[in-house]
Design an enzyme around this catalytic site. Sequence first.
Site, PDB file in Angstrom:
ATOM      1  CB  SER A   1      15.793  20.888   0.278  1.00  0.00           C
ATOM      2  OG  SER A   1      16.972  21.622   0.507  1.00  0.00           O
TER       3      SER A   1
ATOM      4  CD  GLU B   1      22.882  17.665  -4.093  1.00  0.00           C
ATOM      5  OE1 GLU B   1      22.704  18.875  -3.870  1.00  0.00           O
ATOM      6  OE2 GLU B   1      23.980  17.182  -4.401  1.00  0.00           O
TER       7      GLU B   1
ATOM      8  CB  THR C   1      23.484  15.303  -8.550  1.00  0.00           C
ATOM      9  OG1 THR C   1      23.557  13.893  -8.676  1.00  0.00           O
ATOM     10  CG2 THR C   1      23.390  15.690  -7.098  1.00  0.00           C
TER      11      THR C   1
ATOM     12  CB  ALA D   1      31.012  16.075 -14.601  1.00  0.00           C
TER      13      ALA D   1
ATOM     14  CG  HIS E   1      21.660  19.380  -9.267  1.00  0.00           C
ATOM     15  ND1 HIS E   1      22.710  19.286  -8.371  1.00  0.00           N
ATOM     16  CD2 HIS E   1      20.541  19.448  -8.495  1.00  0.00           C
ATOM     17  CE1 HIS E   1      22.248  19.291  -7.135  1.00  0.00           C
ATOM     18  NE2 HIS E   1      20.926  19.376  -7.182  1.00  0.00           N
TER      19      HIS E   1
ATOM     20  N   GLY F   1      29.679  22.693 -13.165  1.00  0.00           N
ATOM     21  CA  GLY F   1      29.928  21.255 -13.170  1.00  0.00           C
ATOM     22  C   GLY F   1      31.299  20.924 -12.634  1.00  0.00           C
ATOM     23  CG  ASP F   2      31.965  18.317  -9.353  1.00  0.00           C
ATOM     24  OD1 ASP F   2      32.345  19.370  -8.810  1.00  0.00           O
ATOM     25  OD2 ASP F   2      31.163  17.523  -8.838  1.00  0.00           O
TER      26      ASP F   2
ATOM     27  CD  GLN G   1      30.785  22.189  -2.277  1.00  0.00           C
ATOM     28  OE1 GLN G   1      29.936  21.400  -1.849  1.00  0.00           O
ATOM     29  NE2 GLN G   1      31.317  22.097  -3.480  1.00  0.00           N
TER      30      GLN G   1
ATOM     31  CD  GLN H   1      31.847  10.724   5.463  1.00  0.00           C
ATOM     32  OE1 GLN H   1      31.861  11.320   6.543  1.00  0.00           O
ATOM     33  NE2 GLN H   1      30.732  10.469   4.814  1.00  0.00           N
TER      34      GLN H   1
ATOM     35  CG  PHE I   1      33.995  15.665   2.951  1.00  0.00           C
ATOM     36  CD1 PHE I   1      33.221  15.227   1.890  1.00  0.00           C
ATOM     37  CD2 PHE I   1      33.565  15.395   4.237  1.00  0.00           C
ATOM     38  CE1 PHE I   1      32.054  14.530   2.117  1.00  0.00           C
ATOM     39  CE2 PHE I   1      32.403  14.699   4.470  1.00  0.00           C
ATOM     40  CZ  PHE I   1      31.640  14.265   3.409  1.00  0.00           C
TER      41      PHE I   1
ATOM     42  CG  HIS J   1      20.260  21.326  -0.466  1.00  0.00           C
ATOM     43  ND1 HIS J   1      19.061  20.940  -1.033  1.00  0.00           N
ATOM     44  CD2 HIS J   1      21.225  20.825  -1.290  1.00  0.00           C
ATOM     45  CE1 HIS J   1      19.292  20.256  -2.149  1.00  0.00           C
ATOM     46  NE2 HIS J   1      20.594  20.161  -2.323  1.00  0.00           N
TER      47      HIS J   1
ATOM     48  CE  LYS K   1      25.412   4.869   1.929  1.00  0.00           C
ATOM     49  NZ  LYS K   1      26.781   5.283   1.757  1.00  0.00           N
TER      50      LYS K   1
HETATM   51  C1  LIG Z   1      24.535  22.791  -4.127  1.00  0.00           C
HETATM   52  C2  LIG Z   1      25.540  22.247  -5.121  1.00  0.00           C
HETATM   53  C3  LIG Z   1      25.151  21.235  -5.993  1.00  0.00           C
HETATM   54  C4  LIG Z   1      26.049  20.727  -6.954  1.00  0.00           C
HETATM   55  N1  LIG Z   1      25.628  19.753  -7.817  1.00  0.00           N
HETATM   56  C5  LIG Z   1      26.458  19.328  -8.805  1.00  0.00           C
HETATM   57  C6  LIG Z   1      26.016  18.392  -9.802  1.00  0.00           C
HETATM   58  O1  LIG Z   1      24.866  17.942  -9.789  1.00  0.00           O
HETATM   59  N2  LIG Z   1      26.897  18.014 -10.766  1.00  0.00           N
HETATM   60  C7  LIG Z   1      28.177  18.514 -10.829  1.00  0.00           C
HETATM   61  O2  LIG Z   1      28.933  18.143 -11.744  1.00  0.00           O
HETATM   62  N3  LIG Z   1      28.626  19.395  -9.893  1.00  0.00           N
HETATM   63  C8  LIG Z   1      27.803  19.819  -8.900  1.00  0.00           C
HETATM   64  N4  LIG Z   1      28.255  20.740  -7.978  1.00  0.00           N
HETATM   65  C9  LIG Z   1      29.660  21.157  -7.999  1.00  0.00           C
HETATM   66  C10 LIG Z   1      29.931  22.345  -8.952  1.00  0.00           C
HETATM   67  O3  LIG Z   1      29.627  21.982 -10.278  1.00  0.00           O
HETATM   68  C11 LIG Z   1      31.418  22.680  -8.800  1.00  0.00           C
HETATM   69  O4  LIG Z   1      31.661  23.242  -7.541  1.00  0.00           O
HETATM   70  C12 LIG Z   1      32.046  23.490  -9.923  1.00  0.00           C
HETATM   71  O5  LIG Z   1      33.462  23.405  -9.768  1.00  0.00           O
HETATM   72  C13 LIG Z   1      31.684  24.971  -9.941  1.00  0.00           C
HETATM   73  O6  LIG Z   1      30.390  25.163 -10.280  1.00  0.00           O
HETATM   74  P1  LIG Z   1      29.713  26.641 -10.218  1.00  0.00           P
HETATM   75  O7  LIG Z   1      28.380  26.520 -10.774  1.00  0.00           O
HETATM   76  O8  LIG Z   1      29.886  27.229  -8.886  1.00  0.00           O
HETATM   77  O9  LIG Z   1      30.682  27.406 -11.272  1.00  0.00           O
HETATM   78  P2  LIG Z   1      30.864  28.897 -11.668  1.00  0.00           P
HETATM   79  O10 LIG Z   1      29.946  29.796 -10.949  1.00  0.00           O
HETATM   80  O11 LIG Z   1      30.884  28.965 -13.154  1.00  0.00           O
HETATM   81  O12 LIG Z   1      32.339  29.188 -11.111  1.00  0.00           O
HETATM   82  C14 LIG Z   1      33.419  28.305 -11.394  1.00  0.00           C
HETATM   83  C15 LIG Z   1      34.745  29.033 -11.139  1.00  0.00           C
HETATM   84  O13 LIG Z   1      34.977  30.004 -12.174  1.00  0.00           O
HETATM   85  C16 LIG Z   1      35.124  31.304 -11.632  1.00  0.00           C
HETATM   86  N5  LIG Z   1      34.464  32.232 -12.567  1.00  0.00           N
HETATM   87  C17 LIG Z   1      33.168  32.265 -12.879  1.00  0.00           C
HETATM   88  N6  LIG Z   1      32.929  33.215 -13.832  1.00  0.00           N
HETATM   89  C18 LIG Z   1      34.131  33.754 -14.137  1.00  0.00           C
HETATM   90  C19 LIG Z   1      34.567  34.740 -15.054  1.00  0.00           C
HETATM   91  N7  LIG Z   1      33.709  35.383 -15.874  1.00  0.00           N
HETATM   92  N8  LIG Z   1      35.894  35.026 -15.117  1.00  0.00           N
HETATM   93  C20 LIG Z   1      36.762  34.386 -14.318  1.00  0.00           C
HETATM   94  N9  LIG Z   1      36.414  33.429 -13.416  1.00  0.00           N
HETATM   95  C21 LIG Z   1      35.117  33.123 -13.336  1.00  0.00           C
HETATM   96  C22 LIG Z   1      34.447  31.226 -10.260  1.00  0.00           C
HETATM   97  O14 LIG Z   1      34.914  32.191  -9.336  1.00  0.00           O
HETATM   98  C23 LIG Z   1      34.797  29.804  -9.837  1.00  0.00           C
HETATM   99  O15 LIG Z   1      36.102  29.743  -9.343  1.00  0.00           O
HETATM  100  C24 LIG Z   1      27.383  21.258  -7.007  1.00  0.00           C
HETATM  101  C25 LIG Z   1      27.774  22.254  -6.095  1.00  0.00           C
HETATM  102  C26 LIG Z   1      26.876  22.768  -5.178  1.00  0.00           C
HETATM  103  C27 LIG Z   1      27.327  23.847  -4.221  1.00  0.00           C
END
Ligand SMILES: Cc1cc2nc3c(=O)[nH]c(=O)nc-3n(C[C@H](O)[C@H](O)[C@H](O)COP(=O)(O)OP(=O)(O)OC[C@H]3O[C@@H](n4cnc5c(N)ncnc54)[C@H](O)[C@@H]3O)c2cc1C
Length: 284
Positions: free
Chosen positions: A14, A16, A47, A50, A76, A107-108, A178, A214, A218, A266, A272
């Site tokens: 896939s 992205e 994507t 944020a 997303h 989200g980031d 990730q 990069q 990263f 993925h 690109k």
């Molecule tokens: C495949 C992929 C695609 C992505 N696409 C995007 C995108 O389109 N836009 C974007 O902005 N970002 C994107 N990201 C990045 C992602 O949003 C970030 O990595 C973000 O920091 C964490 O998102 P998450 O959904 O894993 O968060 P969560 O699962 O909510 O976790 C975030 C943090 O909180 C902790 N946590 C969760 N629940 C609890 C709880 N109840 N109590 C205490 N701690 C808790 C977790 O351990 C983790 O450290 C992507 C990441 C991946 C892997």
Amino acid sequence: MKISEILKDKRSVSFEFFPPKKQESEQVLFETIKKLRRYNPEFVSVTYGAGGSTTEKTLEWTKRMKEDHDYSVMMHFTCIGADAAVIDSATQSLKESRVDNILALRGDIPAGTTEFKPTKDFQYAADLVRYIRKTTGDHFSIGVAGYPEKHPEAGSMAEDIDNLKRKVDEGADFIITQLFFDNFYFYNYLDKVRKAGINIPVVAGIMPLVNLSQAVKFTDMCGASIPKPLLEKMEDKSLKDQFEIGLDYAVKQCGGLWESGAEGLHFYTLNKHGVTEEILKRIF
Ligand SMILES: Cc1cc2nc3c(=O)[nH]c(=O)nc-3n(C[C@H](O)[C@H](O)[C@H](O)COP(=O)(O)OP(=O)(O)OC[C@H]3O[C@@H](n4cnc5c(N)ncnc54)[C@H](O)[C@@H]3O)c2cc1C
């Protein structure tokens, strides 16, 4: 088609993409879609920026992937920048466009801030999965993020896996990881995920490292560590040589994952086609 259904029958490749901001960048994305089409991806994803600034754009491009290119597509969604009303309106719009897949994310953290401040309706990705399941039932296949090297904010890998379990218990039906550069982290992670009783598919997130500049980006961005031998090989090399070294490494990394039975690859294409295309040409 739902990604959960696709992954029942086959392993996926896939791609992205992100919604381009300028018209010139749209042309680049069109070219990428055209070039990568021949690799018949099982699905593509779009994507979501944020801060909510690209909600409309993400929706627009998700629909275009479906309507103009006939891809199975995943949009997303993030907690950051979205309240329940935004999610309701987006899910309704996806239903109307026959888009079946959502990646539910926290989200980031927006650039310039170091701490995450929850929005009024959703704090973590698990809240978003729960809400989408509650409001749309089984309409969507929902994916969530996983972290082979642990999410940077998680206290430990065990805590992070507990969080992954919460997301799955709320109704996620596949995981996309990730990016990582050493397959050891992926295999180790998969082992921990399965031991935690999580049995849904885990798709490997791939972003080849093709130049040294990069590397710092990263590591800062997502905590992925770069193997020392790869860094050393690239040092003092021309950009062209760095590209070849990085590509060669990525081909071996992806080939290794595929041979070991990974449920999907993925590619974070950054819109690109070059590197992704070369990897696919060489491993399939
Ligand atoms: C495949 C992929 C695609 C992505 N696409 C995007 C995108 O389109 N836009 C974007 O902005 N970002 C994107 N990201 C990045 C992602 O949003 C970030 O990595 C973000 O920091 C964490 O998102 P998450 O959904 O894993 O968060 P969560 O699962 O909510 O976790 C975030 C943090 O909180 C902790 N946590 C969760 N629940 C609890 C709880 N109840 N109590 C205490 N701690 C808790 C977790 O351990 C983790 O450290 C992507 C990441 C991946 C892997």
